[in-house]
Design a protein around this motif. Structure first.
Motif, short mmCIF file in Angstrom:
data_model
loop_
_atom_site.label_atom_id
_atom_site.label_comp_id
_atom_site.label_asym_id
_atom_site.label_seq_id
_atom_site.Cartn_x
_atom_site.Cartn_y
_atom_site.Cartn_z
N GLY A 61 -65.55 23.84 10.26
CA GLY A 61 -64.27 24.02 10.91
C GLY A 61 -63.16 23.28 10.20
N ARG A 62 -63.45 22.09 9.66
CA ARG A 62 -62.44 21.34 8.93
C ARG A 62 -62.06 22.04 7.63
N ALA A 63 -63.04 22.58 6.92
CA ALA A 63 -62.74 23.30 5.69
C ALA A 63 -61.88 24.53 5.97
N LEU A 64 -62.21 25.26 7.03
CA LEU A 64 -61.43 26.46 7.37
C LEU A 64 -60.03 26.10 7.84
N ALA A 65 -59.87 24.94 8.49
CA ALA A 65 -58.54 24.51 8.89
C ALA A 65 -57.64 24.26 7.68
N ASP A 66 -58.24 23.86 6.58
CA ASP A 66 -57.47 23.67 5.35
C ASP A 66 -57.22 25.00 4.63
N ALA A 67 -58.20 25.89 4.70
CA ALA A 67 -58.10 27.15 3.96
C ALA A 67 -57.20 28.17 4.64
N LEU A 68 -57.04 28.07 5.96
CA LEU A 68 -56.28 29.06 6.72
C LEU A 68 -54.90 28.52 7.10
N PRO A 69 -53.95 29.40 7.41
CA PRO A 69 -52.58 28.95 7.68
C PRO A 69 -52.35 28.44 9.10
N TYR A 70 -53.38 28.37 9.93
CA TYR A 70 -53.25 27.85 11.28
C TYR A 70 -54.26 26.72 11.48
N PRO A 71 -53.97 25.77 12.39
CA PRO A 71 -54.78 24.55 12.43
C PRO A 71 -56.01 24.57 13.31
N ASP A 72 -56.08 25.49 14.31
CA ASP A 72 -57.09 25.35 15.35
C ASP A 72 -58.06 26.52 15.41
N PRO A 73 -59.37 26.24 15.53
CA PRO A 73 -60.33 27.33 15.75
C PRO A 73 -60.18 27.90 17.15
N LEU A 125 -67.99 32.81 10.57
CA LEU A 125 -66.83 33.69 10.65
C LEU A 125 -65.94 33.16 11.78
N ALA A 126 -64.65 33.03 11.53
CA ALA A 126 -63.77 32.38 12.51
C ALA A 126 -62.40 33.01 12.53
N SER A 127 -61.71 32.85 13.67
CA SER A 127 -60.28 33.16 13.80
C SER A 127 -59.57 31.89 14.24
N TYR A 128 -58.48 31.56 13.54
CA TYR A 128 -57.72 30.35 13.80
C TYR A 128 -56.31 30.70 14.27
N GLY A 129 -55.75 29.82 15.08
CA GLY A 129 -54.39 29.97 15.55
C GLY A 129 -53.81 28.59 15.82
N ASP A 130 -52.80 28.54 16.66
CA ASP A 130 -52.15 27.28 17.02
C ASP A 130 -52.24 27.12 18.54
N LEU A 131 -53.14 26.25 19.02
CA LEU A 131 -53.32 26.07 20.45
C LEU A 131 -52.05 25.59 21.14
N ALA A 132 -51.24 24.82 20.42
CA ALA A 132 -50.01 24.29 21.02
C ALA A 132 -49.01 25.40 21.33
N ALA A 133 -49.16 26.56 20.71
CA ALA A 133 -48.21 27.65 20.91
C ALA A 133 -48.60 28.57 22.06
N LEU A 134 -49.75 28.33 22.70
CA LEU A 134 -50.21 29.21 23.77
C LEU A 134 -49.45 28.94 25.06
N PRO A 135 -49.26 29.95 25.90
CA PRO A 135 -48.62 29.74 27.21
C PRO A 135 -49.53 28.94 28.14
N PRO A 210 -60.04 19.85 18.92
CA PRO A 210 -60.80 21.10 18.79
C PRO A 210 -62.01 20.99 17.87
N LEU A 211 -61.92 20.24 16.77
CA LEU A 211 -63.08 20.11 15.88
C LEU A 211 -64.20 19.34 16.56
N ALA A 212 -63.86 18.30 17.31
CA ALA A 212 -64.89 17.54 18.02
C ALA A 212 -65.55 18.38 19.11
N LEU A 213 -64.82 19.35 19.67
CA LEU A 213 -65.42 20.24 20.67
C LEU A 213 -66.52 21.09 20.05
N LEU A 214 -66.38 21.42 18.75
CA LEU A 214 -67.43 22.18 18.06
C LEU A 214 -68.72 21.39 18.00
N LEU A 215 -68.61 20.07 17.89
CA LEU A 215 -69.78 19.20 17.96
C LEU A 215 -70.31 19.12 19.38
#
Length: 290
Positions: A61-73, A125-135, A210-215
């Motif tokens: 998850g940390r590697a994908l957070a760097d590779a993708l344009p959004y921070p959160d799984p 396989l993952a989809s990332y977004g920005d949790l802070a932007a959710l309603p 969010p990354l610690a939640l994956l653990l």
């Protein structure tokens, strides 16, 4: 609907923050070139000689957070192919076309065996977004699991046979407080209900993200123990949905298994924070070694 989510320009967001806690240090990845990362898998997160699957997912998850344009799984699925060992590994990522709110990508973790041959350990396989932007709207029938306060739940300190020298290394990095109603297996009297509940935190006090939640979803004793089984229960596939950033403090995790057939069981997890929000959900398929 999928097309609408993946249209338009994509802003670059800041990757997941890396701090100085043990979890942060041990999930650190080093970008070698675009799409490729080096990592040193820590023995401190292992069980029975193999690295814990939730820890591995957090590293990916940390590697994908760097590779993708959004921070959160938002959703991440891992297929565990072979048991990962402590030591050097390489993560290779592949980024799909991103959109205004979500970006998808895949990743593979490989290690070399004793003969120098590259062996794939897991694929994600993952989809990332920005949790802070959710309603903030919530419409749910889900309810937090009924659990006693952490101080009345059972930790390693309450086990008269606990020996830190022989306990799995991961045990020293977690602060788990098990619901007494779900630890019959520890006294040789499993309930047969396939339920495990616990308060979960990191032993060094680091707040969960969010990354610690994956653990977290893969950190409790397996529900197979409450079914009267005591063997190794390796994960075959694990999918996690992260719903929001947890409030500071420990979270409550409820694991349930309803069906064991053909040597496989499913394990569903719900993770609730101190604000009574459902912050993550997961389902895994695991093999039961009878």
């Amino acid at each position: 609907m999928t097309q609408a989510l993946h249209d338009g320009p994509v802003p670059r967001a800041t990757p997941a923050t890396i701090g100085n806690s043990e979890f942060d240090r041990d999930t650190r990845v080093e970008r070698q070139e675009p799409g490729q990362y080096a990592v040193d898998l820590s023995a401190g997160w292992s069980v029975g000689g193999a690295v814990n699957g939730g820890y591995l997912l957090a590293v990916m998850g940390r590697a994908l957070a760097d590779a993708l344009p959004y921070p959160d799984p938002f959703t991440i699925t891992a297929h565990y192919l072979t048991a990962a060992q402590p030591g050097p590994a390489v993560i290779r990522t592949d980024r799909a076309q991103a959109g205004r709110t979500l970006a998808a990508g895949s990743a593979s973790l490989v290690q070399r065996d004793a003969y120098g041959t590259e062996v794939e350990r897991l694929r994600v396989l993952a989809s990332y977004g920005d949790l802070a932007a959710l309603p903030d709207d919530v419409r749910t029938s889900a309810e937090p699991p009924p659990m006693p306060p952490p101080g009345t739940c059972l930790g390693a300190r309450d086990d008269p046979n606990h020996d830190p020298a022989t306990a799995p290394p991961i045990a020293g990095r977690l602060d788990l407080r098990l619901d007494p109603a779900t630890v019959g297996w520890a006294a040789g009297a499993p309930s047969g209900r396939g339920e495990i509940r616990a308060w979960f935190a990191l032993a060094d006090g680091r707040d969960l993200d969010p990354l610690a939640l994956l653990l977290a979803v893969d950190a409790l004793p397996p529900t197979a123990f409450e079914l009267g089984l005591t063997g190794w229960v390796p994960t075959v596939e694990l999918t996690v949905h992260v719903r929001c950033r947890p409030a500071p403090g420990p979270v409550r995790i409820a694991l349930t298994t309803r069906n064991l057939a053909g040597g496989f069981l499913e394990e569903d997890a719900e993770v609730w924070d101190g604000a009574d929000r459902l912050v993550a959900q997961s389902r895994q398929l695991a093999r039961v070694r009878l």
